[in-house]
Design a protein around this motif. Structure first.
Motif, PDB file in Angstrom:
ATOM      1  N   ASN A 176      27.679 -34.527  97.573  1.00 41.38           N
ATOM      2  CA  ASN A 176      28.364 -33.364  96.985  1.00 41.38           C
ATOM      3  C   ASN A 176      29.790 -33.705  96.586  1.00 41.38           C
ATOM      4  N   GLU A 177      30.477 -34.446  97.455  1.00 38.42           N
ATOM      5  CA  GLU A 177      31.856 -34.852  97.167  1.00 38.42           C
ATOM      6  C   GLU A 177      31.891 -35.762  95.928  1.00 38.42           C
ATOM      7  N   LEU A 178      30.918 -36.643  95.857  1.00 37.81           N
ATOM      8  CA  LEU A 178      30.855 -37.573  94.720  1.00 37.81           C
ATOM      9  C   LEU A 178      30.640 -36.805  93.419  1.00 37.81           C
ATOM     10  N   GLU A 179      29.690 -35.893  93.449  1.00 33.99           N
ATOM     11  CA  GLU A 179      29.361 -35.112  92.254  1.00 33.99           C
ATOM     12  C   GLU A 179      30.540 -34.230  91.851  1.00 33.99           C
ATOM     13  N   ARG A 180      31.170 -33.626  92.830  1.00 33.51           N
ATOM     14  CA  ARG A 180      32.323 -32.763  92.529  1.00 33.51           C
ATOM     15  C   ARG A 180      33.429 -33.600  91.865  1.00 33.51           C
ATOM     16  N   GLY A 181      33.719 -34.761  92.447  1.00 30.87           N
ATOM     17  CA  GLY A 181      34.777 -35.619  91.900  1.00 30.87           C
ATOM     18  C   GLY A 181      34.478 -36.050  90.471  1.00 30.87           C
ATOM     19  N   TYR A 182      33.213 -36.332  90.210  1.00 31.41           N
ATOM     20  CA  TYR A 182      32.826 -36.770  88.860  1.00 31.41           C
ATOM     21  C   TYR A 182      32.934 -35.594  87.878  1.00 31.41           C
ATOM     22  N   LYS A 183      32.399 -34.453  88.300  1.00 31.73           N
ATOM     23  CA  LYS A 183      32.393 -33.296  87.388  1.00 31.73           C
ATOM     24  C   LYS A 183      33.795 -32.750  87.144  1.00 31.73           C
ATOM     25  N   GLU A 184      34.681 -32.929  88.119  1.00 30.09           N
ATOM     26  CA  GLU A 184      36.064 -32.462  87.929  1.00 30.09           C
ATOM     27  C   GLU A 184      36.917 -33.500  87.185  1.00 30.09           C
ATOM     28  N   GLY A 185      36.321 -34.599  86.811  1.00 29.76           N
ATOM     29  CA  GLY A 185      37.058 -35.608  86.040  1.00 29.76           C
ATOM     30  C   GLY A 185      38.022 -36.433  86.884  1.00 29.76           C
ATOM     31  N   VAL A 186      37.803 -36.458  88.184  1.00 31.46           N
ATOM     32  CA  VAL A 186      38.654 -37.290  89.054  1.00 31.46           C
ATOM     33  C   VAL A 186      38.020 -38.661  89.223  1.00 31.46           C
ATOM     34  N   PHE A 187      36.779 -38.698  89.670  1.00 33.75           N
ATOM     35  CA  PHE A 187      36.061 -39.974  89.792  1.00 33.75           C
ATOM     36  C   PHE A 187      35.451 -40.324  88.439  1.00 33.75           C
ATOM     37  N   PHE A 188      35.862 -41.451  87.926  1.00 33.00           N
ATOM     38  CA  PHE A 188      35.292 -41.943  86.678  1.00 33.00           C
ATOM     39  C   PHE A 188      33.962 -42.655  86.963  1.00 33.00           C
ATOM     40  N   ALA A 189      33.898 -43.254  88.145  1.00 34.32           N
ATOM     41  CA  ALA A 189      32.731 -44.048  88.538  1.00 34.32           C
ATOM     42  C   ALA A 189      32.799 -44.245  90.043  1.00 34.32           C
ATOM     43  N   ALA A 190      31.763 -44.863  90.599  1.00 43.26           N
ATOM     44  CA  ALA A 190      31.803 -45.188  92.028  1.00 43.26           C
ATOM     45  C   ALA A 190      31.595 -46.681  92.205  1.00 43.26           C
ATOM     46  N   LYS A 191      32.306 -47.227  93.193  1.00 42.06           N
ATOM     47  CA  LYS A 191      32.243 -48.676  93.416  1.00 42.06           C
ATOM     48  C   LYS A 191      31.431 -48.972  94.668  1.00 42.06           C
TER      49      LYS A 191
END
Ligand code: DOR
Ligand code: ZN
Length: 359
Positions: A90-105
């Motif tokens: 959920n945190e990952l998806e939220r970060g991506y959808k809010e434009g904070v996370f561009f990708a995950a490493k």
């Protein structure tokens, strides 16, 4: 080299760095300008201590980076999440959808610098990968096994066969960048994969093979992970970089370490190439007689893969031989001066970036 060009200067669309370590605090302030001077955007690696494992941490780190960028440069840091065994989908998806996370490493646990909190078992993160596949969030992979019984020079190839191929069978629509590839095996794997799979190539892996680490003694400045391989692999990487295939693009993996961390009985992995990164790529492309392919590799293929617009401004590379300094000084903690050795220290490079104001 047989095919060198006689061009005096070339202008290319402003490039991006799709794989960069900026660190934090004073070192961040000392190094970020080397990148923002030339590159419009960079994908920022999350392997800080502690790593970036939440949306809030990424927002705050992004603010510190932006505050450290010299006022004259326009530069966009693209933030990544550091995957752990218990990272919440959920945190990952939220970060991506809010434009904070561009990708995950994805760092396999203990695969490299500050990777101790990385993923211990790829099968344990199925729900994260499922989420990423469904929202089209890119997965950036440090592709090495950590199994101590595998020879260090084989760890990338074994990772591809043992982990990446099964992973992509399970998640065929996952978008993956295999970072800083170092082997012919990785080149062949990426070029024979679907358009969902790409790879970054560093400047150092285009210039050095594994001999560099042992030239006249133990040379920690050439030690990085994945470690440089045999000459035939370096040549395969050069062919990939100049191939004009959009699945290969620029990612410096510039990774500054203080002298005390490099010059020790257990020196850290990482090559600080940011100060002359584009010059280094230009040197390699020029040596191959392929300068006309530099723009696509440096400024277009990454943006195309990630679905971003190209940068609008351009930069000029001028043919002007210069010697790379042996040491660069940046201010460190408590007003101290830290010494960093740039890649190509003491070498002559034939191209220089001509800096445009207000890039
Ligand atoms: O050489 C490396 N240095 N490889 C990595 O994967 C990490 C990096 C670093 O953070 O120093
Ligand atoms: Zn890296």
């Amino acid at each position: 080299m047989p095919f060198e060009s006689n061009l005096k200067q070339i202008a290319i669309r402003r490039p991006d760095d799709w794989h960069l370590h900026l660190r934090d605090g004073d070192i961040l302030k000392g190094v970020v300008g080397h990148t923002s001077r030339v590159f419009g955007r960079a994908v920022i690696m999350p392997n800080l201590m502690p790593p970036i494992t939440s949306v809030d941490a990424a927002i705050q780190y992004r603010e510190r980076i932006i505050a450290a960028v010299p006022a004259a440069d326009s530069f966009t840091p693209l933030m990544t999440a550091y995957l752990t065994d218990d990272f919440s989908p959920n945190e990952l998806e939220r970060g991506y959808k809010e434009g904070v996370f561009f990708a995950a490493k994805l760092y396999p646990a203990n695969s490299t610098t500050n990777a101790s909190e990385g993923v211990t078992d790829l099968n344990a993160i199925d729900s994260l990968l499922e989420t990423m596949e469904s929202i089209r969030m890119p997965l950036l992979i440090h592709g090495e096994v950590v199994d101590p019984s595998v020879d260090i020079f084989d760890r990338e190839a074994v990772f591809i066969d043992r982990h990446l191929i099964p992973l992509l069978k399970k998640f065929p629509d996952l978008r993956v960048v295999l970072e800083h590839i170092t082997t012919e095996h990785a080149v062949q794997f990426v070029e024979s994969s679907s358009a969902n799979i790409a790879a970054t190539i560093t400047p150092h892996h285009l210039h050095i093979n594994r001999n560099a680490m042992f030239l006249g003694g133990l040379r920690s400045d050439f030690y990085c992970l994945p470690v440089a391989k045999r000459e035939r692999h370096r040549l395969a990487l050069r062919r990939a970089a100049i191939s004009g295939e959009p699945c290969f693009f620029l990612g410096t993996d510039s990774a500054p370490h203080l002298r005390s961390s490099k010059e020790s009985s257990c020196g850290c992995a990482g090559i600080f190439n940011a100060p002359f990164a584009l010059e280094s790529y230009a040197e390699a492309f020029d040596q191959e007689g392929m300068l006309d392919r530099l723009q696509a590799f440096a400024s277009e293929f990454g943006a195309l893969f990630y679905g971003l617009p190209f940068n609008k401004s351009s930069i000029t590379l001028v043919r002007d031989s210069h010697i790379v300094p042996n040491i660069l000084e940046v201010s460190g903690q408590n007003q101290s001066v830290e010494r960093l050795v740039p890649f190509h220290a003491g070498d002559s490079l034939r191209w220089r970036v001509f800096y445009h104001e207000n890039n």
